[in-house]
Each structure stands twice: as C-alpha cells, then as structure tokens.
Design a protein around this motif. Sequence first.
Motif, PDB file in Angstrom:
ATOM      1  N   PHE A 106       0.838  -1.205   0.000  1.00 40.08           N
ATOM      2  CA  PHE A 106       0.000   0.000   0.000  1.00 40.08           C
ATOM      3  C   PHE A 106       0.878   1.262   0.000  1.00 40.08           C
ATOM      4  CE2 PHE A 106      -3.373  -2.739   1.968  1.00 40.08           C
ATOM      5  CZ  PHE A 106      -4.334  -2.525   1.004  1.00 40.08           C
ATOM      6  N   TYR A 107       1.898   1.257   0.835  1.00 43.14           N
ATOM      7  CA  TYR A 107       2.719   2.453   1.051  1.00 43.14           C
ATOM      8  C   TYR A 107       3.399   2.917  -0.239  1.00 43.14           C
ATOM      9  CZ  TYR A 107       6.383   5.450   3.018  1.00 43.14           C
ATOM     10  OH  TYR A 107       7.203   6.507   3.302  1.00 43.14           O
ATOM     11  N   GLY A 109       2.421   2.228  -3.235  1.00 39.22           N
ATOM     12  CA  GLY A 109       1.463   2.434  -4.321  1.00 39.22           C
ATOM     13  C   GLY A 109       1.331   1.286  -5.292  1.00 39.22           C
ATOM     14  N   ALA A 168       3.590   8.151   5.469  1.00 40.82           N
ATOM     15  CA  ALA A 168       2.838   8.047   4.219  1.00 40.82           C
ATOM     16  C   ALA A 168       2.488   9.436   3.693  1.00 40.82           C
ATOM     17  CB  ALA A 168       1.578   7.224   4.433  1.00 40.82           C
ATOM     18  N   ALA A 173      -3.572   6.609   1.137  1.00 34.19           N
ATOM     19  CA  ALA A 173      -2.790   5.411   1.481  1.00 34.19           C
ATOM     20  C   ALA A 173      -2.925   5.105   2.968  1.00 34.19           C
ATOM     21  CB  ALA A 173      -1.327   5.620   1.111  1.00 34.19           C
ATOM     22  N   GLU A 176      -6.345   3.540   3.540  1.00 33.59           N
ATOM     23  CA  GLU A 176      -6.386   2.141   3.111  1.00 33.59           C
ATOM     24  C   GLU A 176      -5.634   1.241   4.080  1.00 33.59           C
ATOM     25  OE1 GLU A 176      -5.719   0.908  -0.928  1.00 33.59           O
ATOM     26  OE2 GLU A 176      -6.095   2.932  -1.646  1.00 33.59           O
TER      27      GLU A 176
END
Length: 332
Positions: A106-107, A109, A168, A173, A176
Amino acid sequence: MRARPFLTVSLALAALVALLFIASVFVGRGGELLFGRLRAIDAIDRELAWLILEEVRLPRALLGLLVGATLGLTGAALQGLLRNPLAEPGLIGASSGAALGAVLVFYFGFAAGAGLLVPFGGVAGGLASLGVLYLLAGRDPSIVTIILAGVAISAFTSALTSLALSLAASPYAVYEIIFWLLGSLTDRSMDQVRFAAPFMALGVLLVATAARGLDALTLGEDTAATLGFDQASIKARVVIGTGLAVGAAVSVTGVIGFVGLVVPHLLRPLVGHEPGRLLWPSALGGAALTLAADLVVRLPLSGPEPKLGVVTSLLGAPFFLWLILRTRREAP
C-alpha cells in the motif's frame, strides 16, 4: 469412551460450520436474504443475484471458513508446542510480518496497479519474519528462545508498520492501510481465495503432521526424545506451518485477532487436553467463530460496516484478561 465426545463435538462443530457458511453466502447487509432475488421472475434481477453470490458472497464465506480454520488450528498447535495457554499465532511474528508486507505494498502504491500484490506482499512478509525467527533462534532452538524471538520480531515489524503510517505522503494510502489492518472479509475476490488457499493448506498440513509429536511434548522434551520424536522437526513443522498459513490468511483479510487464542480454550474441556486431539476441532471452531462474527458485522442497516478484526478483538480481549487472572490465581 474418550473418542465418543471427540467425535460428537467434531460432528456438531462441522454441522455448525455448514449452517454458518450457508448463512454467510445468502445473508447480506441488515439480514437481507438473497433467496428472493434468486427466485425472481425478472431475468436481470436473477442474473444480478447470481453475480452477487459468485463474486461477493461466496469469496467472503470461503475466506471466513479458511482463515478461521487456519487461526483456530495454529492457535491450538502453538499452545501445545509452547505449553502456554496464552499463546496464539501472532506470538511468533507471522501476523505482524504479513501485515507489514501488505502495508508496504500500500505504502509504495503497488496495490493500485495489481490487486494481488497485496496478498503477495503479505505472504512474503510472513515468510521473511519466519526466516528472521530462525536466524535469531538458531538451529535447535528452545521453546523460550522461540517465544522471545517471536516477541522481538512482532515488536519490530509493528514499529515499522507504524513508521510507514506516519511517513505516508498520501492520506488515501493511510486510510487504506488503517482499514486493512483492522481486518475484514469485505470486497474480497475469488482470485484472492485462489492465491491464499494453497499457502494456508500447505501450512495446515505441516502443522497437522506434528500432532503426535505435540502429544509427546506434553510429557516433557526429554521424554519426547526418549520416545523417538525429533523435537527440532516438531518445532520446525509447527512454526513454518504457522508462518505459511497465518501469513497467507493475514495477507488477504488483514489482522483478525484472538480467534487462535479463544477457540482452543473453549474446546479443550470438551475434547481433552492432548494438543493433537485439539487441532481439528479447533479448526472447525475457528471457522465457526469467524463466520459468526462476520455475520454480526452485517447487521447494521445504515452507516459503515464494522470491521471483523474489531469485533473479534472486542470478544477476545476480555477473554484474554480473564485467562490472565485465572492463571495468576492458579499459580502456586
């Protein structure tokens, strides 16, 4: 005489899991049933109902079944291996390592480009934590060494997860990551089921092969060695199996806590105190608890749906405190 209660409990749990699985497939938000749409005369409505069933409800129910069974069985195995009633899958760092792996996806992308990179990152994080555990613990680790190494890994990976949250750049992000860490079965797909299921199955099989060895370890490590059981092999199968299975489970659902702690305690008085006998009832009990909790989160008619990990923690945390108090009272 002892097999009868075991068989009775196992059959009762299997029937309960089957009922909860069917309910998970057909019960929606606010208790709405899907049967009406499946019987609808309108072909469009009926086609939409089948699409909901195949693409939304069925993956959610399958993951609830698989993840719950994985957490229940590995929790029972770890409590038997470590001879500690407070042990659970997160103790060896598998859950936090898998969480960190998915959070990094997630971090940076990567999740936007390919949805399956999230579970891949989770499995990779769980396996990396497992590798670090063995590097710290050595070739023939004692049980205390495994516990201490697992606690150290959990603390370090949790700190890195918090660091990723604090650094982040995108608020989306962060949003999420936080909601994924809370644990949920919502909006999962069959692709995620197909990805995670083989890892969970392999991990569960590894743990299951150590059942007799776990029974022998209850007599003490020296006695187990005298009976011909390879202690290093037993520990390796349980730890590696737990790492694989729990890493895969966390990689697709996020962190769902306390299932592996609560279920073995509830079932142990019913099936006996041998860890090997407790494994499969705990798998069924874990599946039942997870499916039931997932049905509970669907009850609200309005507002956001509560996260599954929050519900299991609300149920498990008081139980954990009660176990600590009981352990203190029973201590000499």
